[in-house]
Design a protein around this motif. Structure first.
Motif, short mmCIF file in Angstrom:
data_model
loop_
_atom_site.label_atom_id
_atom_site.label_comp_id
_atom_site.label_asym_id
_atom_site.label_seq_id
_atom_site.Cartn_x
_atom_site.Cartn_y
_atom_site.Cartn_z
N GLU A 114 0.83 -1.21 0.00
CA GLU A 114 0.00 0.00 0.00
C GLU A 114 0.87 1.26 0.00
N TYR A 117 2.29 1.72 -3.41
CA TYR A 117 1.27 2.25 -4.31
C TYR A 117 1.10 3.76 -4.12
N TRP A 118 1.11 4.20 -2.86
CA TRP A 118 0.95 5.63 -2.57
C TRP A 118 2.12 6.44 -3.15
N TYR A 121 1.76 6.75 -6.81
CA TYR A 121 0.70 7.73 -7.14
C TYR A 121 1.23 9.16 -7.01
N GLN A 125 1.58 11.83 -10.05
CA GLN A 125 0.88 13.10 -9.94
C GLN A 125 1.85 14.26 -10.17
N ARG A 140 -5.28 5.79 -8.55
CA ARG A 140 -4.70 5.50 -7.23
C ARG A 140 -4.91 4.01 -6.93
N ARG A 141 -3.83 3.23 -7.09
CA ARG A 141 -3.93 1.81 -6.79
C ARG A 141 -3.94 1.60 -5.27
N LYS A 142 -4.72 0.63 -4.83
CA LYS A 142 -4.83 0.33 -3.41
C LYS A 142 -4.96 -1.18 -3.22
N ASN A 160 -9.36 -0.47 -9.12
CA ASN A 160 -8.57 -1.56 -8.57
C ASN A 160 -9.27 -2.89 -8.82
#
Length: 375
Positions: A114, A117-118, A121, A125, A140-142, A160
């Motif tokens: 996670e 992934y953040w 993102y 961005q 935004r992958r989660k 997702n």
């Protein structure tokens, strides 16, 4: 007596949530021995160090593996019928029994994913902001979420399609938050989520969310004294209640602390297993970029094991009341899903690199039906 049977006995004897008390010791302890040997060693080190029940770690490992697999694989039952790896385990124990620490230990590798992934993102961005054309919208992958509202869930699922794990520290918060604004719609939606059925949701903003194969596993904890609340409203009648897998330790008592330190290699080994499971199970993509699960068939001897166990289950159903019939039906579903999760865990732990054209083995099916008996 299984954890689910213990819970049913609560429903039959308790008049209010305050009257729910721990039942006598059940005979089947957490069957950690059914997990791959590497994970057995990991759990043994956790238990020796943190002194928490094996039942909690069993549920946590299965939930973490389920989320890592996501929509990549399903188990094929017959043509047109397959089951996802979706699991909804619930850890049952008194306050301060260690439910949350056990879950956090098991989910640690997913939290690392996670975080990655953040960072991905944020980087994309920033790249878009620096670009003249601003680029495409960044998805935004989660993998882990903590918000169970249908609005939030629909939004996240739309980006997702591999799937998510809903982690609620107190599972009752998830259950009681349903239907606050939609008059029964959320509960029905969750019943569909359990089956991985199509999501077609119109958000408050009036734009439409379409997810062909929603995947949401769930994990959380609950205290024995409030178990009765899970059966409130229609949740028992519509079968929602029996979709929960209760991990309930035998006669829990808190031990004295010790000076044992966790072997750092244990953390490394476990993280590698979950990361490898997540990385290997990439799934196929259709022309629109949506994930298509690969369906694993049961080997012939695995079918024989499942069929023999299923016949015993059906005989029991035919001699049971309505509640137990519903509960046993969901346990049958879970046996199939657990076979899928155990098979893929076995392959990662055994070091297999080839994932195409694999089958559910007899070894995994035996483990799955015994796990189903435990729950």
């Amino acid at each position: 007596m299984s954890a689910q049977s213990r819970f049913n006995s609560h429903l039959n004897t308790a008049q209010t949530a305050n009257e729910v008390q721990l039942q006598p010791k059940r005979t089947n302890a957490a069957p950690i021995y059914l997990l791959p040997a590497k994970i057995q060693d990991i759990v043994a080190d956790w238990v020796a160090c943190f002194q928490l029940p094996e039942d909690f770690y069993l549920a946590g490992v299965l939930a973490a593996a389920s989320a890592a697999i996501g929509n990549s694989y399903r188990i094929r039952i017959k043509e047109g019928h397959s089951e996802p790896a979706i699991l909804w385990p619930v850890l049952v124990g008194p306050s301060s029994a260690g439910k949350t620490p056990a879950i956090n230990t098991c989910l640690a590798p997913l939290k690392e994913i996670e975080i990655a992934y953040w960072r991905e993102y944020v980087l994309k961005q920033a790249e878009n902001a620096a670009s003249e054309d601003k680029g495409e919208k960044v998805i935004r992958r989660k993998i882990i979420i903590n918000n169970s509202t249908m609005e939030a869930l629909a939004t996240v699922l739309a980006g997702n399609d591999k799937g998510l794990l809903l982690y609620m520290d107190e599972i009752l918060g998830w259950v009681e938050s349903m239907n606050q604004y939609r008059g029964g719609g959320d509960e029905q939606a969750w019943l569909s989520f359990f089956s991985g059925e199509l999501l077609n949701h119109v958000r408050l903003s009036r734009d439409e969310v379409f997810v062909e194969r929603p995947f949401v596993s769930v994990i959380g904890g609950i205290q024995p004294g409030v178990l009765q609340s899970l059966a409130a409203g229609s949740r028992k009648k519509n079968g929602f209640l029996f979709r929960l897998l209760f991990a309930w330790p035998e006669n829990f008592s808190r031990p004295y602390p010790n000076d044992r330190e966790l072997n750092p290699q244990t953390t490394t080994d476990y993280a590698e297993i979950i990361r490898e499971l997540h990385a290997q199970t990439v799934g196929n993509m259709d022309s629109d970029g949506a994930m298509i699960p690969e369906e694993l068939e049961m080997a012939d001897d695995a079918k024989d094991v499942f069929s023999a166990w299923q016949k015993v289950l059906i005989d029991r159903q035919n001699d049971s009341d309505e509640d137990e019939v519903s509960m046993l039906g969901k346990i049958e579903t879970y046996a199939k899903r657990l076979a899928l999760v155990i098979e893929l865990l076995n392959r990662v732990c055994d070091g297999f690199d080839v994932w195409a054209s694999i089958q559910i083995t007899k070894r995994s099916m035996i483990a799955a039906v015994r796990l189903a008996d435990y729950f």
